[in-house]
Design a protein around this motif. Structure first.
Motif, PDB file in Angstrom:
ATOM      1  N   GLU A 137       0.831  -1.207   0.000  1.00 52.19           N
ATOM      2  CA  GLU A 137       0.000   0.000   0.000  1.00 52.19           C
ATOM      3  C   GLU A 137       0.864   1.254   0.000  1.00 52.19           C
ATOM      4  O   GLU A 137       0.580   2.218  -0.727  1.00 52.19           O
ATOM      5  CB  GLU A 137      -0.919  -0.005   1.221  1.00 52.19           C
ATOM      6  CG  GLU A 137      -1.887   1.170   1.262  1.00 52.19           C
ATOM      7  CD  GLU A 137      -2.777   1.149   2.495  1.00 52.19           C
ATOM      8  OE1 GLU A 137      -3.641   2.043   2.602  1.00 52.19           O
ATOM      9  OE2 GLU A 137      -2.611   0.242   3.356  1.00 52.19           O
ATOM     10  N   LEU A 138       1.925   1.235   0.812  1.00 54.14           N
ATOM     11  CA  LEU A 138       2.836   2.382   0.851  1.00 54.14           C
ATOM     12  C   LEU A 138       3.527   2.554  -0.493  1.00 54.14           C
ATOM     13  O   LEU A 138       3.694   3.682  -0.973  1.00 54.14           O
ATOM     14  CB  LEU A 138       3.869   2.192   1.966  1.00 54.14           C
ATOM     15  CG  LEU A 138       4.922   3.301   2.108  1.00 54.14           C
ATOM     16  CD1 LEU A 138       4.258   4.642   2.420  1.00 54.14           C
ATOM     17  CD2 LEU A 138       5.938   2.944   3.198  1.00 54.14           C
ATOM     18  N   ALA A 139       3.921   1.450  -1.101  1.00 57.61           N
ATOM     19  CA  ALA A 139       4.586   1.521  -2.404  1.00 57.61           C
ATOM     20  C   ALA A 139       3.647   2.091  -3.463  1.00 57.61           C
ATOM     21  O   ALA A 139       4.043   2.945  -4.272  1.00 57.61           O
ATOM     22  CB  ALA A 139       5.085   0.141  -2.822  1.00 57.61           C
ATOM     23  N   ARG A 140       2.389   1.643  -3.471  1.00 56.31           N
ATOM     24  CA  ARG A 140       1.428   2.134  -4.458  1.00 56.31           C
ATOM     25  C   ARG A 140       1.204   3.635  -4.332  1.00 56.31           C
ATOM     26  O   ARG A 140       1.079   4.355  -5.327  1.00 56.31           O
ATOM     27  CB  ARG A 140       0.086   1.403  -4.311  1.00 56.31           C
ATOM     28  CG  ARG A 140       0.036   0.028  -4.936  1.00 56.31           C
ATOM     29  CD  ARG A 140      -1.396  -0.455  -5.073  1.00 56.31           C
ATOM     30  NE  ARG A 140      -2.078  -0.521  -3.791  1.00 56.31           N
ATOM     31  CZ  ARG A 140      -2.112  -1.587  -3.010  1.00 56.31           C
ATOM     32  NH1 ARG A 140      -1.489  -2.699  -3.391  1.00 56.31           N
ATOM     33  NH2 ARG A 140      -2.760  -1.574  -1.859  1.00 56.31           N
ATOM     34  N   ILE A 198      -5.924  12.469  -0.699  1.00 53.77           N
ATOM     35  CA  ILE A 198      -7.100  11.641  -1.004  1.00 53.77           C
ATOM     36  C   ILE A 198      -6.705  10.346  -1.712  1.00 53.77           C
ATOM     37  O   ILE A 198      -7.578   9.582  -2.147  1.00 53.77           O
ATOM     38  CB  ILE A 198      -8.144  12.410  -1.848  1.00 53.77           C
ATOM     39  CG1 ILE A 198      -7.578  12.780  -3.221  1.00 53.77           C
ATOM     40  CG2 ILE A 198      -8.626  13.638  -1.092  1.00 53.77           C
ATOM     41  CD1 ILE A 198      -8.606  13.383  -4.170  1.00 53.77           C
ATOM     42  N   GLY A 199      -5.400  10.111  -1.862  1.00 54.57           N
ATOM     43  CA  GLY A 199      -4.924   8.852  -2.420  1.00 54.57           C
ATOM     44  C   GLY A 199      -4.721   8.838  -3.919  1.00 54.57           C
ATOM     45  O   GLY A 199      -4.485   7.783  -4.506  1.00 54.57           O
ATOM     46  N   ARG A 200      -4.787  10.003  -4.578  1.00 52.11           N
ATOM     47  CA  ARG A 200      -4.629  10.061  -6.033  1.00 52.11           C
ATOM     48  C   ARG A 200      -3.240  10.594  -6.392  1.00 52.11           C
ATOM     49  O   ARG A 200      -3.076  11.593  -7.087  1.00 52.11           O
ATOM     50  CB  ARG A 200      -5.728  10.924  -6.650  1.00 52.11           C
ATOM     51  CG  ARG A 200      -7.128  10.382  -6.426  1.00 52.11           C
ATOM     52  CD  ARG A 200      -8.181  11.200  -7.151  1.00 52.11           C
ATOM     53  NE  ARG A 200      -8.006  11.128  -8.614  1.00 52.11           N
ATOM     54  CZ  ARG A 200      -8.761  11.820  -9.474  1.00 52.11           C
ATOM     55  NH1 ARG A 200      -9.729  12.609  -9.016  1.00 52.11           N
ATOM     56  NH2 ARG A 200      -8.553  11.715 -10.776  1.00 52.11           N
ATOM     57  N   SER A 201      -2.226   9.885  -5.912  1.00 51.12           N
ATOM     58  CA  SER A 201      -0.848  10.326  -6.156  1.00 51.12           C
ATOM     59  C   SER A 201      -0.452  10.208  -7.623  1.00 51.12           C
ATOM     60  O   SER A 201       0.467  10.892  -8.083  1.00 51.12           O
ATOM     61  CB  SER A 201       0.121   9.526  -5.285  1.00 51.12           C
ATOM     62  OG  SER A 201      -0.020   8.137  -5.502  1.00 51.12           O
ATOM     63  N   GLY A 255       4.246   9.870   1.454  1.00 56.34           N
ATOM     64  CA  GLY A 255       3.415   8.673   1.528  1.00 56.34           C
ATOM     65  C   GLY A 255       3.239   8.176   2.944  1.00 56.34           C
ATOM     66  O   GLY A 255       2.131   7.800   3.355  1.00 56.34           O
ATOM     67  N   VAL A 256       4.322   8.174   3.721  1.00 57.06           N
ATOM     68  CA  VAL A 256       4.249   7.753   5.120  1.00 57.06           C
ATOM     69  C   VAL A 256       3.343   8.693   5.912  1.00 57.06           C
ATOM     70  O   VAL A 256       2.492   8.252   6.700  1.00 57.06           O
ATOM     71  CB  VAL A 256       5.662   7.706   5.743  1.00 57.06           C
ATOM     72  CG1 VAL A 256       5.584   7.505   7.253  1.00 57.06           C
ATOM     73  CG2 VAL A 256       6.489   6.583   5.114  1.00 57.06           C
ATOM     74  N   ALA A 257       3.509  10.009   5.710  1.00 56.72           N
ATOM     75  CA  ALA A 257       2.678  10.986   6.424  1.00 56.72           C
ATOM     76  C   ALA A 257       1.205  10.818   6.056  1.00 56.72           C
ATOM     77  O   ALA A 257       0.315  10.928   6.919  1.00 56.72           O
ATOM     78  CB  ALA A 257       3.146  12.399   6.106  1.00 56.72           C
ATOM     79  N   THR A 258       0.938  10.529   4.776  1.00 59.30           N
ATOM     80  CA  THR A 258      -0.450  10.377   4.325  1.00 59.30           C
ATOM     81  C   THR A 258      -1.110   9.165   4.975  1.00 59.30           C
ATOM     82  O   THR A 258      -2.222   9.257   5.511  1.00 59.30           O
ATOM     83  CB  THR A 258      -0.489  10.229   2.789  1.00 59.30           C
ATOM     84  OG1 THR A 258       0.083  11.405   2.199  1.00 59.30           O
ATOM     85  CG2 THR A 258      -1.925  10.066   2.301  1.00 59.30           C
ATOM     86  N   LEU A 259      -0.438   8.017   4.932  1.00 60.95           N
ATOM     87  CA  LEU A 259      -1.023   6.807   5.515  1.00 60.95           C
ATOM     88  C   LEU A 259      -1.115   6.906   7.034  1.00 60.95           C
ATOM     89  O   LEU A 259      -2.065   6.392   7.638  1.00 60.95           O
ATOM     90  CB  LEU A 259      -0.205   5.578   5.112  1.00 60.95           C
ATOM     91  CG  LEU A 259      -0.283   5.201   3.625  1.00 60.95           C
ATOM     92  CD1 LEU A 259       0.525   3.940   3.349  1.00 60.95           C
ATOM     93  CD2 LEU A 259      -1.732   5.008   3.183  1.00 60.95           C
TER      94      LEU A 259
END
Length: 456
Positions: A11-14, A154-157, A293-297
């Motif tokens: 998930e972090l990689a994606r 919102i997850g749309r990286s 990514g880490v901060a977002t998750l």
């Protein structure tokens, strides 16, 4: 307690890999700017670093504040309050508008600093020209930052990656044409590099707004209802974002003062540190994407009340960051001579630049793992709302480094390499402090996380 999960790692990689590419485009943009400057002179390379860092300093407080939109949006997304996500964007726009007169005032004052701190007369007009050009594009930079943080939150990286790739594809040939005067454009030199950056940021904003105005997105995230001042969201933005803004400003200030002091050694030393930092960006800047990514998750976990995933997320981040930086450190150590020579200038002064930069590359290889640790630990702590501790610790160590640099450079007049290794020691110290905090339980306490989500 499970410390590693392949599901979390994937998930972090994606989420992060598109951001690594996105941040990598920024590194490419700076890299190519300085590469083009190397075709002009060593003074142009040094001026691009000095003027660029000074401009980033003037924007750093507001960049740090606006960037916290990422964690806020992720927290609301995790809590299922999607209508609040676009409200964060609106409050960010208001903050950018309020920032404009302050940025203009700081820019006017900052432009007079280069000749007052002992820089070589050959550098001052180049630094000042590049500085003013970048500062004119400050509103575009802040707007792009806000929209990028929103889409990552919102997850749309992948949207951010697409926009940044298009922007860099336009930026590199445009900058080449503006710097050297090709395809009918006037040769603007170092100013052309700044104008190319400004145009790329304006294009990025236009592309982001296209996705933001998409009909499906407008309906899903209540965009039409988001316009207006929202006291609760603005208070959260300021309460959690101001420590991040202060940290960014103070750290950039101390680093900028260090850089200005270091460039007082001379043009050759200034060019050498610019070359080393150029290669440093290929490691540091892409890892910012992983930190985001880490901060977002982590923000989503806080919003959803699922802090139990924190250890899995942190472990996954360290595996990816330390693996990437270790490989680059080995490559940089092995090919340090060849990497420095990429920026060989046509003047005779480059022999001195080469000798200094090769020695400094050893310090770069030493602190790259510390950089990786700081980015992952800092991303996790900021995503969890622990921004005040991060600010106090990071700024304290940066000021300690600056005091040491003053003694080394100004008072004791020691060698440039002594100053360089003081910087390396500071980065390692910050990494150790962040790891100690990450292993503690204070930032994970339920009552503290509840305060993070409160809109007051």
């Amino acid at each position: 307690m499970k410390f590693l999960s392949l599901t979390t790692l994937r998930e972090l990689a994606r989420l992060s890999l598109p951001m690594v590419v996105s941040q990598g485009t920024f590194a490419v943009m700076i890299f190519t700017d300085r590469f083009f400057m190397s075709d002009l002179s060593a003074a142009h390379i040094a001026a691009a670093l000095g003027g660029g860092v000074a401009a980033m300093f003037c924007l750093s407080f507001f960049t740090g504040l606006i960037s916290y939109a990422n964690a806020l949006v992720a927290q609301y997304q995790g809590a299922g309050r999607t209508e609040r996500c676009t409200v964060v964007v609106t409050q960010g726009v208001y903050l950018i508008v309020l920032a404009l007169p302050i940025i203009a005032l700081v820019g006017v004052l900052g432009g007079t600093a280069f000749d007052k701190i002992g820089h070589d007369p050959a550098l001052v007009p180049l630094e000042r020209a590049y500085f003013y050009t970048l500062l004119v594009g400050g509103p575009f930079m802040l707007g792009k930052t806000l929209l990028a943080c929103y889409f990552v939150g919102i997850g749309r990286s992948k949207v951010v990656m697409f926009v940044d790739v298009i922007a860099i594809v336009v930026n590199v040939p445009l900058t080449w044409a503006l710097v050297f005067g090709h395809v009918g454009l006037p040769p603007l030199g170092i100013v052309g590099a700044g104008v190319g950056t400004l145009c790329a940021q304006a294009l990025a904003i236009a592309l982001f707004l296209y996705f933001y105005g998409d009909r499906k997105h407008v309906a899903q995230y209540s965009v039409r209802q988001s316009w207006g001042y929202h006291q609760g969201v603005m208070k959260r933005f300021l309460r959690l974002g101001l420590p991040s803004a202060t940290e960014a400003f103070m750290n950039t200030a101390t680093f900028n003062v260090f850089l200005l002091m270091f460039q007082s050694y001379g043009v050759a030393e200034g060019a050498a540190i610019a070359i080393v930092f150029n290669w440093d960006m290929l490691s540091f800047v892409p890892m910012i994407g992983l930190s985001i990514g880490v901060a977002t998750l982590m923000g989503r976990s806080v919003g959803a009340g699922d802090i139990a995933r924190a250890n899995q997320l942190i472990s996954s981040g360290f595996i990816m960051a330390l693996g990437y930086s270790s490989i680059l450190a080995i490559l940089f150590f092995t090919f340090r001579v060849e990497l420095v020579d990429v920026f060989a200038t046509p003047d005779e002064e480059f022999a001195q630049v080469r000798e200094m930069a090769q020695a400094m590359m050893l310090g770069l290889c030493t602190y790259m793992l510390a950089d990786a640790t700081i980015l992952i630990a800092g991303g996790a702590l900021r995503g969890a709302g622990d921004t005040r501790w991060v600010m106090l610790t990071s700024t304290s160590l940066h000021f300690a480094m600056l005091a040491a640099q003053y003694l080394v450079i100004v008072h004791w007049q020691m060698s440039p390499l002594a100053s360089w290794w003081v910087l390396v020691a500071m980065l390692i110290s910050i990494a150790l402090c962040f790891v100690v905090r990450l292993r503690s339980s204070r930032w994970r306490r339920p009552e503290r996380l509840a305060r993070v989500m409160a809109e007051h």
